[in-house]
Motif scaffolding. Structure first.
Motif, PDB file in Angstrom:
ATOM      1  N   MET A   9     -33.524 -81.269 -18.848  1.00 30.64           N
ATOM      2  CA  MET A   9     -33.472 -82.592 -19.485  1.00 30.64           C
ATOM      3  C   MET A   9     -32.984 -82.444 -20.929  1.00 30.64           C
ATOM      4  O   MET A   9     -33.509 -81.621 -21.670  1.00 30.64           O
ATOM      5  CB  MET A   9     -34.862 -83.231 -19.450  1.00 30.64           C
ATOM      6  N   LEU A  36     -34.832 -86.990 -23.437  1.00 30.22           N
ATOM      7  CA  LEU A  36     -36.245 -86.961 -23.855  1.00 30.22           C
ATOM      8  C   LEU A  36     -36.527 -88.048 -24.889  1.00 30.22           C
ATOM      9  O   LEU A  36     -37.555 -88.731 -24.834  1.00 30.22           O
ATOM     10  CB  LEU A  36     -36.584 -85.592 -24.450  1.00 30.22           C
ATOM     11  N   GLU A  57     -49.096 -82.502 -28.184  1.00 30.46           N
ATOM     12  CA  GLU A  57     -47.994 -82.454 -27.226  1.00 30.46           C
ATOM     13  C   GLU A  57     -46.873 -81.534 -27.727  1.00 30.46           C
ATOM     14  O   GLU A  57     -46.342 -80.706 -26.970  1.00 30.46           O
ATOM     15  CB  GLU A  57     -47.464 -83.885 -27.134  1.00 30.46           C
ATOM     16  N   ALA A  66     -48.025 -77.937 -27.674  1.00 31.12           N
ATOM     17  CA  ALA A  66     -48.016 -77.433 -26.292  1.00 31.12           C
ATOM     18  C   ALA A  66     -46.593 -77.101 -25.848  1.00 31.12           C
ATOM     19  O   ALA A  66     -46.356 -76.073 -25.211  1.00 31.12           O
ATOM     20  CB  ALA A  66     -48.629 -78.468 -25.362  1.00 31.12           C
ATOM     21  N   LEU A  67     -45.652 -77.969 -26.212  1.00 29.37           N
ATOM     22  CA  LEU A  67     -44.245 -77.699 -25.861  1.00 29.37           C
ATOM     23  C   LEU A  67     -43.783 -76.392 -26.492  1.00 29.37           C
ATOM     24  O   LEU A  67     -43.110 -75.581 -25.856  1.00 29.37           O
ATOM     25  CB  LEU A  67     -43.352 -78.847 -26.346  1.00 29.37           C
ATOM     26  N   ARG A  68     -44.163 -76.222 -27.761  1.00 27.92           N
ATOM     27  CA  ARG A  68     -43.781 -74.959 -28.445  1.00 27.92           C
ATOM     28  C   ARG A  68     -44.444 -73.777 -27.760  1.00 27.92           C
ATOM     29  O   ARG A  68     -43.839 -72.711 -27.581  1.00 27.92           O
ATOM     30  CB  ARG A  68     -44.180 -75.025 -29.919  1.00 27.92           C
ATOM     31  N   ALA A  69     -45.727 -73.942 -27.378  1.00 30.74           N
ATOM     32  CA  ALA A  69     -46.454 -72.849 -26.703  1.00 30.74           C
ATOM     33  C   ALA A  69     -45.787 -72.511 -25.373  1.00 30.74           C
ATOM     34  O   ALA A  69     -45.770 -71.353 -24.957  1.00 30.74           O
ATOM     35  CB  ALA A  69     -47.906 -73.238 -26.487  1.00 30.74           C
ATOM     36  N   LEU A  70     -45.228 -73.535 -24.730  1.00 29.92           N
ATOM     37  CA  LEU A  70     -44.550 -73.294 -23.447  1.00 29.92           C
ATOM     38  C   LEU A  70     -43.180 -72.647 -23.631  1.00 29.92           C
ATOM     39  O   LEU A  70     -42.520 -72.296 -22.666  1.00 29.92           O
ATOM     40  CB  LEU A  70     -44.377 -74.614 -22.690  1.00 29.92           C
ATOM     41  N   GLY A  71     -42.755 -72.536 -24.887  1.00 29.28           N
ATOM     42  CA  GLY A  71     -41.491 -71.865 -25.158  1.00 29.28           C
ATOM     43  C   GLY A  71     -40.314 -72.792 -25.383  1.00 29.28           C
ATOM     44  O   GLY A  71     -39.175 -72.345 -25.469  1.00 29.28           O
ATOM     45  N   ILE A  72     -40.581 -74.102 -25.464  1.00 31.34           N
ATOM     46  CA  ILE A  72     -39.482 -75.046 -25.755  1.00 31.34           C
ATOM     47  C   ILE A  72     -39.036 -74.780 -27.201  1.00 31.34           C
ATOM     48  O   ILE A  72     -39.851 -74.735 -28.117  1.00 31.34           O
ATOM     49  CB  ILE A  72     -39.938 -76.517 -25.596  1.00 31.34           C
ATOM     50  N   ALA A  73     -37.727 -74.596 -27.375  1.00 31.99           N
ATOM     51  CA  ALA A  73     -37.192 -74.165 -28.673  1.00 31.99           C
ATOM     52  C   ALA A  73     -37.389 -75.238 -29.744  1.00 31.99           C
ATOM     53  O   ALA A  73     -37.370 -76.436 -29.447  1.00 31.99           O
ATOM     54  CB  ALA A  73     -35.713 -73.845 -28.527  1.00 31.99           C
ATOM     55  N   ARG A  74     -37.552 -74.745 -30.982  1.00 30.61           N
ATOM     56  CA  ARG A  74     -37.691 -75.658 -32.123  1.00 30.61           C
ATOM     57  C   ARG A  74     -36.501 -76.607 -32.198  1.00 30.61           C
ATOM     58  O   ARG A  74     -36.646 -77.788 -32.498  1.00 30.61           O
ATOM     59  CB  ARG A  74     -37.697 -74.863 -33.435  1.00 30.61           C
ATOM     60  N   LYS A 131     -34.668 -77.816 -29.955  1.00 31.53           N
ATOM     61  CA  LYS A 131     -34.696 -78.894 -28.960  1.00 31.53           C
ATOM     62  C   LYS A 131     -35.654 -79.999 -29.425  1.00 31.53           C
ATOM     63  O   LYS A 131     -35.358 -81.194 -29.276  1.00 31.53           O
ATOM     64  CB  LYS A 131     -35.146 -78.353 -27.607  1.00 31.53           C
ATOM     65  N   VAL A 164     -48.474 -66.906 -29.249  1.00 32.24           N
ATOM     66  CA  VAL A 164     -48.353 -68.123 -30.047  1.00 32.24           C
ATOM     67  C   VAL A 164     -48.968 -67.938 -31.434  1.00 32.24           C
ATOM     68  O   VAL A 164     -48.810 -68.782 -32.299  1.00 32.24           O
ATOM     69  CB  VAL A 164     -49.000 -69.367 -29.375  1.00 32.24           C
ATOM     70  N   GLY A 209     -40.669 -67.062 -28.503  1.00 30.81           N
ATOM     71  CA  GLY A 209     -40.535 -68.303 -27.734  1.00 30.81           C
ATOM     72  C   GLY A 209     -39.945 -68.044 -26.358  1.00 30.81           C
ATOM     73  O   GLY A 209     -40.369 -68.635 -25.359  1.00 30.81           O
ATOM     74  N   ARG A 213     -42.569 -66.575 -24.124  1.00 36.92           N
ATOM     75  CA  ARG A 213     -43.507 -67.623 -23.677  1.00 36.92           C
ATOM     76  C   ARG A 213     -42.870 -68.470 -22.581  1.00 36.92           C
ATOM     77  O   ARG A 213     -43.526 -68.877 -21.626  1.00 36.92           O
ATOM     78  CB  ARG A 213     -43.903 -68.525 -24.854  1.00 36.92           C
ATOM     79  N   LEU A 214     -41.580 -68.726 -22.747  1.00 32.55           N
ATOM     80  CA  LEU A 214     -40.885 -69.598 -21.790  1.00 32.55           C
ATOM     81  C   LEU A 214     -40.713 -68.934 -20.422  1.00 32.55           C
ATOM     82  O   LEU A 214     -40.901 -69.579 -19.390  1.00 32.55           O
ATOM     83  CB  LEU A 214     -39.507 -69.981 -22.361  1.00 32.55           C
ATOM     84  N   PHE A 262     -53.564 -75.640 -20.404  1.00 35.42           N
ATOM     85  CA  PHE A 262     -54.440 -76.070 -21.488  1.00 35.42           C
ATOM     86  C   PHE A 262     -55.593 -76.920 -20.957  1.00 35.42           C
ATOM     87  O   PHE A 262     -55.478 -77.562 -19.907  1.00 35.42           O
ATOM     88  CB  PHE A 262     -53.653 -76.899 -22.505  1.00 35.42           C
ATOM     89  N   GLU A 305     -35.048 -75.632 -19.682  1.00 29.73           N
ATOM     90  CA  GLU A 305     -34.991 -74.953 -20.983  1.00 29.73           C
ATOM     91  C   GLU A 305     -34.624 -73.485 -20.796  1.00 29.73           C
ATOM     92  O   GLU A 305     -33.929 -72.899 -21.628  1.00 29.73           O
ATOM     93  CB  GLU A 305     -36.349 -75.099 -21.684  1.00 29.73           C
TER      94      GLU A 305
END
Lengths: 403, 221
Positions: free
Chosen positions: A1, A6, A298, A301-309, A311, B56, B80, B83-84, B91, B112
């Motif tokens: 996406m 988004l 939110e 959490a996105l950052r923790a999941l690895g979504i790039a800064r 983005k 993190v 990152g 993590r991805l 959570f 991503e």
């Protein structure tokens, strides 16, 4: 996406906030758009008006005060001299006088009487209903007249009607006899104020209205330069004929207007458009900052999941662009409507030429409007973007759970 | 094979009232096939340790090695990327994107990571089936129950086929029966070969782990 998708989904999800932002930007953007139209509108409108006459040079006398300028003396000889100049294609003169239209069933109505040596009208009247002064039909013993629409409506005159006028002499009771005129046309007079009663006639009609005797004078003269010479050469040539003349090309008249009368409007519009751009920035920056603060968990959490800064930053930038972009588009029709209303109000100022407008649309205004809004969206997104990309992930997640 | 190894980790948070040591000299190795539950009272440093293991957060002292790479030496974007693609996070508060459907939430980390569209569709379909939510693919998080949201969150965490699944109080917001379903889902994830480290107060959930550790005052016992 994509980041755009988004952002779009976020705007749709938080509809109330998005609508609030779009409406706010639309209202502020409309004001900004109007200020941009105002910043050049009067000058463009004035230039259109001046350039629409068919003559590119204006000649006035120098004697007298600027607001009570004396007419040009020896007008007939001067006309001949100007006409003989190789730089000049044609020349015409205008005489003016105050007069009263005689009504059989009411008190006389004050009118401005114009005498034009150019039967086509010197470009001083437009949108003619009926004929112009050069018509040969009708009773030749009656001088032809083109009259302003408000006067025709008020006095119930139409082409073919006759009415009488009496010239008024300044500072004394008029002893002039009333003379009849036949209405040949009804027109708009853009150089006169709205609602003004104006009567234009030939020089012969003007002479008749003045009791058959007319001084060798002219309030204004108009000349048209030859294309090969251009107006500047013609202005110089006419200026050399007599030192008591003020000769300007249309370009010079417009430039002088821009420098003097127009400066205030430009300053006002710059101040107001800067202020409205500031309000747009504050509105979007506040809404986006509040929005990011509401979604810190939110984002973390996105950052923790690895979504790039980048983005997350791009999503917020798109969000700002969407809010400002949609608001900016809505601002255009809203600004146009607002401009019409404001223009109508401002044009009620007494003495203002009817053909002059304060708000004039031009592509440059649209371009500037878009540029201001794009800059506003980018600047407004800087702080929320910084907040989102710099937030400490672990600390934010911990705080979200604790809260 | 070791996935992540923490060696003598200490994490101190500077506070206005004085520094707080959340994790003190903790060492832990997570191998492929491990299922570790970390228990302990609130504020003992469990979540902080999980964040350190999940790249993190960075330790004040000590080192974390993820699949042989020193995490402390990696750039922010490299962490990152780990993590991805190598770690899945679950959570306590789910943190699903409220404007995206269950399907889209699961698809997001795959997109991503650059997974091709056709493969994304196949994986997402399979994951929804895996968490028994095939019929709720087009539902927004607001249209799902707490247990369903957590199942979507687990599917999202597994979307890029991670080597390690980290879960922070995954049943903390759920009732006992729903928590039991989530616990069963973790069992399946572990059985399918993903290493799991979870921190929990839920004794029943902790009991299902192969290894149970306790933290007290930042010390991992």
């Amino acid at each position: 996406m994509t980041a755009f998708a988004l952002a779009w989904r976020t705007a749709r999800r938080y509809r109330a906030r998005a609508v609030l932002a779009v409406v706010g930007v639309a209202v502020i953007g409309a004001l900004n758009f109007d200020m941009l139209m105002l910043s050049h509108g009067l000058l463009i409108s004035f230039a259109d008006l001046v350039n629409s006459t068919g003559y590119d040079i204006r000649i006035a006398g120098t004697a007298g005060l600027p607001l009570a300028r004396q007419p040009i003396d020896n007008a007939a000889a001067l006309m001949t001299q100007i006409r003989a100049l190789p730089e000049v294609a044609s020349v015409a003169m205008l005489r003016t006088a105050t007069a009263a239209a005689i009504r059989p069933d009411g008190p006389p109505e004050g009118v401005e009487l114009m005498g034009s040596s150019d039967a086509a009208g010197l470009g001083l009247w437009r949108s003619l209903t009926g004929s112009n002064l050069d018509i040969a039909e009708g009773d030749p013993s009656l001088a032809p007249a083109v009259i302003a629409r408000p006067m025709a409506d008020r006095l119930k005159l139409a082409p073919g009607s006759t009415f009488s006028i009496r010239v008024r002499l300044s500072g004394s009771l008029s002893a002039m006899p009333a003379i009849p005129l036949r209405v040949v046309g009804i027109a708009d007079f853009p150089f006169e104020s709205q609602g003004a009663f104006v009567v234009a006639t030939t020089m012969d009609g003007f002479r008749r209205a003045n009791g058959g005797v007319l001084s060798d004078q002219a309030e204004l003269m108009f000349a048209q330069s030859r294309p090969a010479s251009g107006p500047d050469a013609a202005v110089a040539a006419i200026g050399k004929l007599r030192s008591d003349l003020r000769v300007f090309s249309n370009e010079q008249v417009i430039a002088n207007f821009g420098k003097n009368a127009f400066t205030y409007f430009r300053q006002i519009s710059v101040v107001l458009s800067t202020t409205t751009a500031g309000f747009s920035f504050l509105l979007v920056a506040t809404l986006l900052t509040v929005s990011v603060n509401q979604r810190l968990g939110e984002v973390a959490a996105l950052r923790a999941l690895g979504i790039a800064r980048r983005k997350i930053a791009a999503t917020l930038l798109w969000e700002a662009a969407l809010l400002v972009g949609i608001g900016g588009l809505c601002a255009l029709p809203l600004g146009e409507v607002l401009a019409l209303v404001l223009d109508r109000i401002l044009r009620r100022m007494p003495g203002l030429p009817a053909g002059l407008h304060f708000f004039v649309f031009e592509p440059q205004s649209l371009l500037l409007h878009a540029s201001v809004l794009i800059a506003t969206a980018v600047v407004a997104a800087i702080y929320p973007v910084w907040l989102a990309v710099k937030l400490p992930i672990a600390q934010t997640l911990r705080q979200e759970v604790v809260s | 094979m070791t996935i992540v190894e923490a060696h003598a980790l200490t994490r101190v948070f500077p506070m206005s009232a004085g520094p707080v040591t959340a994790v003190r000299d903790a060492s832990l190795r997570v191998n492929r096939g491990d299922y570790i539950a970390i228990g302990g009272p609130s504020g003992c440093g469990k979540s902080t340790l999980l964040h350190l293991l999940g790249c993190v957060d960075t330790p004040t002292s000590g080192a974390v090695t993820f699949e042989g790479r020193d995490v402390g030496a990696l750039t922010d974007s490299e962490r990152g990327r780990i993590r991805l693609t190598r770690i899945g996070f679950v959570f306590q508060r789910f943190f699903l994107l409220p404007m995206l459907t269950a399907w889209e939430n699961i698809e997001l980390p795959q997109a991503e990571a650059g997974v091709p569209a056709a493969e994304r569709r196949e994986r997402t379909r399979a994951l929804l089936e895996y968490v028994e939510l095939s019929g709720r693919a087009d539902h927004l998080p607001s249209q799902l129950s707490g247990g369903e949201m957590q199942r979507v969150a687990v599917a999202r965490a597994l979307a890029n086929r991670p080597a390690l699944l980290l879960a922070d109080e995954p049943t903390g917001e759920l009732d006992e029966e729903t928590g039991e379903h989530i616990a069963a889902l973790f069992d399946r994830v572990h059985a399918d070969g993903t290493a799991i480290v979870l921190v929990t107060h839920n004794a029943a959930l902790a009991q299902r782990a192969k290894t149970r550790r306790i933290m007290r005052s930042g010390v991992l016992q």
